[in-house]
Design an enzyme around this catalytic site. Structure first.
Site, PDB file in Angstrom:
ATOM      1  N   GLY A  10       1.185  -1.918  -0.104  1.00 29.02           N
ATOM      2  CA  GLY A  10      -0.494   0.375   0.137  1.00 29.02           C
ATOM      3  C   GLY A  10       0.758   1.405  -0.327  1.00 29.02           C
ATOM      4  N   GLY A  12      -0.541   4.591   0.360  1.00 33.78           N
ATOM      5  CA  GLY A  12      -1.586   5.736   0.841  1.00 33.78           C
ATOM      6  C   GLY A  12      -0.194   6.530   2.041  1.00 33.78           C
ATOM      7  CG  ASN A  37      -0.469   1.502  -3.755  1.00 31.84           C
ATOM      8  OD1 ASN A  37      -0.895   1.539  -3.470  1.00 31.84           O
ATOM      9  ND2 ASN A  37      -0.530   2.358  -5.527  1.00 31.84           N
ATOM     10  CE  LYS A  38      -7.357  -1.790  -7.653  1.00 29.68           C
ATOM     11  NZ  LYS A  38      -8.630  -1.832  -7.028  1.00 29.68           N
ATOM     12  CD  GLU A 169     -12.940  17.137   5.403  1.00 28.06           C
ATOM     13  OE1 GLU A 169     -12.250  15.996   4.525  1.00 28.06           O
ATOM     14  OE2 GLU A 169     -12.403  18.263   5.711  1.00 28.06           O
ATOM     15  CD  GLN A 318      -2.887  14.770  13.986  1.00 23.43           C
ATOM     16  OE1 GLN A 318      -2.291  15.598  14.628  1.00 23.43           O
ATOM     17  NE2 GLN A 318      -4.006  14.810  13.572  1.00 23.43           N
ATOM     18  CE  LYS A 378      -9.267  19.452   5.525  1.00 25.73           C
ATOM     19  NZ  LYS A 378      -9.262  18.210   6.892  1.00 25.73           N
TER      20      LYS A 378
END
Lengths: 405, 405
Positions: A10, A12, A37-38, A169, A318, A378
């Site tokens: 992964g 991510g 990873n894909k 969001e 996070q 943000k």
């Protein structure tokens, strides 16, 4: 002596943080590092609501993995892991290959949790990856275009299931995007209906009530209708059915239903027989899976308890990134023959929930923020995630710099 | 004395040409002029294939009617005519109003002719107006986006029914647009299939065979597969069924079917009892409907015979605009009490069929043209239509000036 082989599944937040830290801490003779990873790109999961509403393009929310890894130290394999054979220490890949490992880091993202609600898997969209995000945007635009041809009002109704972080969001982006779509498709704004259905007694459970009030009031001004404390009973080709009172139900006709509530672990966890709760692994303090000395689990598939309230921390970018940092240093220790692994402690720097690109709410370093200031923070958080993984070049390339409104 | 009232139905090429010429030729005390149109904008019917393929935006193919009419002389009514009451000289409008007239100009566009082929009305898209064009573009993009989620190959198959003018022009745009979509949606170009099915024994019947050969070869290089001499038997939710040999049929699975063959007259002609052939009126030389001294019919609803080959001229923007000019001058005569109306003669300046924005074929002033030169001429023709109706300001605003490739 054979180099130990570290396989990271992964790319991510957690996986890339692990790999980019490892490539700094280890020399190329210390270990073999393989990242699986894909896709050949990483996407910002926390920005997908923007791609889903079309306020960012799919290209803006992703970057090439090759731009952040050091090819002299890391082998990249583009494939999907389907199973881990714990006994033989092998990962089975979708294209048929097998990958042996000495140490494994499972940093795969989660899957949508539909809580067994009928029809959701079939009739609702899900903000899961770049492809599903893009599909949502294209679906809504196609519905708006078709409304101008057949005039069916439900084409202009969007149901968002869940008023959690992602749901809120996404609603914020929709609030800003819908007036633009109405202009593009010659549609009267009053005809568009956005309904948010949340089963819990409040939006954004766990957030400060004052901030929740700020967020819902703001979204209501952007024409979002909230149905709080209302459970979705079923999704159908025509829309959704919600509970009404004790025994009654009500149909909400909607051409677009987006399910934005709940993440469960990756199916590979269950498939591989790793001890889990709804697909997530309650990891040891050093982030290894219980009973497995060579398998680390981080990100959406891991479960870390917040001792203060005795509930798991929600899976966020996070926490995944902090886990990645720790796993990298623990792996470096193992490779160097050390056994004194460090324990993970989550250092919560705060949480900001965006409400469009011009407003937000949040708690940062213990202080409540709203409005432009929160929105600015943000974007700083988003830029920081880029910086942590790809340094200044990536931040300059993909960062959010529309900071002043 | 009461001013005579001229009502013009439709703000297409014929209707707008009539009104803009009338407002020049008549003073505000000479006649009352009323223009009725469904939308408050005119769209370039001959550019719709570009909006359908997304190579032009919907806004680029239309302009506000208010930008070309003289409000001191022309009343604009935004409504749809549903019936003409010939006896009482009234037009019934969709919103319920009635509009009396002394002279009527029916300049309404046609409707798609599906020749009774089953399922076409339900499962095929049609390049009819700005809304359906936009719907086609959004539909294809949604299919491409969804392919990335469910991997069904038929999502990437587009069938175009008809290799006439509209079909070929649409294929030309698709040929240029598909590589861009493939890039946007991360799709391998080889996966996309475009199939053009034409029942006639040739593409572009009536065109010079050498030019037809040029066009089909060019489109084949852009990966269009032609099935010439093949009849569509049925459109289904899965695609189309075509005839194969004497008795056999073959299914072509396709998520997108665009029907681009044939135009018939507007239903209002039949509804109002005006003498017609498949909804089109074989007009008198002065463009009045047979037996009606106060009703002119121009554009797609009119039928003018080409004496040379004893067949009707195909309905084009060029003929509609020339008709509009003549009707305006004939109306001016009638208003001024003259009875010597002029007869219509079509002055065929040529025809250019675009094949994307960078190539075309055509016959202009009797000469065959292909390639960049033909493409340049096509854009000049498009700009001329703007100039004829809206002068230099409209041409500057909406014209095609990407002339050099």
């Amino acid at each position: 002596m054979r180099k130990p082989k570290i396989v990271v599944l992964g790319a991510g937040y957690g996986g890339l943080m692990t790999v980019t830290r490892l490539q700094k801490q280890l020399g190329s003779t210390d270990a073999e590092i393989v990242l699986v990873n894909k896709n050949d790109y990483h996407y910002e999961t926390t920005w997908l609501h923007e791609a889903s509403a079309g306020t960012l393009s799919p290209d803006q929310v992703r970057y090439d993995i090759s731009s952040v890894i050091d090819r002299s130290k890391v082998d990249f394999v583009q494939d999907t892991a389907v199973k881990v054979e714990l006994e033989t220490k092998k990962v089975i890949l979708e294209k048929g290959d097998e990958l042996s490992y000495d140490y494994l880091v499972v940093a795969l993202g989660g899957a949508p949790e539909t809580f067994g609600i009928k029809g959701l898997d079939k009739y609702a969209f899900s903000i899961t990856n770049v492809n599903t995000a893009r599909q949502i945007r294209e679906h809504i635009e196609y519905q708006f275009a078709t409304y101008k041809v057949d005039k069916k009002p439900e084409r202009l109704t969007i149901v968002v299931g869940g008023a959690g972080f992602t749901g809120m969001e996404f609603l914020g982006e929709l609030g800003n995007q819908i007036p633009r779509w109405c202009k593009e498709y010659d549609i009267d704004k009053e005809m568009v209906k956005v309904v948010c259905v949340e089963a819990a007694p409040t939006a954004l459970p766990g957030f400060d009530p004052e901030l929740v009030q700020y967020a819902t009031a703001l979204l209501e001004r952007k024409n979002v209708e909230f149905r709080i404390g209302t459970a979705i009973k079923e999704a159908t080709p025509e829309g959704i059915v919600v509970a009404k009172g004790e025994d009654d139900t009500e149909e909400i006709k909607a051409a677009t239903v987006v399910w934005a509530a709940g993440v469960r672990g990756n199916p590979i966890i269950v498939e591989s027989g790793i001890e889990n709760m709804r697909g997530r692994v309650k990891v040891e303090p050093d982030l290894r899976a219980p009973g497995l000395s060579d398998v680390f689990v981080i990100g959406d598939c891991s479960l870390v308890i917040n001792e203060e309230i005795n509930r798991p921390y929600p899976p966020t970018a996070q926490i995944a990134m902090q886990q990645g940092e720790l796993v990298a240093s623990n792996l470096a220790k193992l490779v160097q023959g050390k056994t004194n692994l460090d324990s993970f402690t989550f250092d919560n720097k705060g949480t900001v929930c965006s409400l469009g690109d011009d407003d937000a709410i949040g708690v940062v370093f213990g202080k409540k923020v709203t409005g432009t200031k929160a929105s600015f923070m943000k974007k700083m958080i988003d830029n920081r995630a880029l910086y942590m993984i790809g340094g200044i070049p990536l931040t300059m390339k993909k960062g959010k710099f529309n900071l002043l409104k």
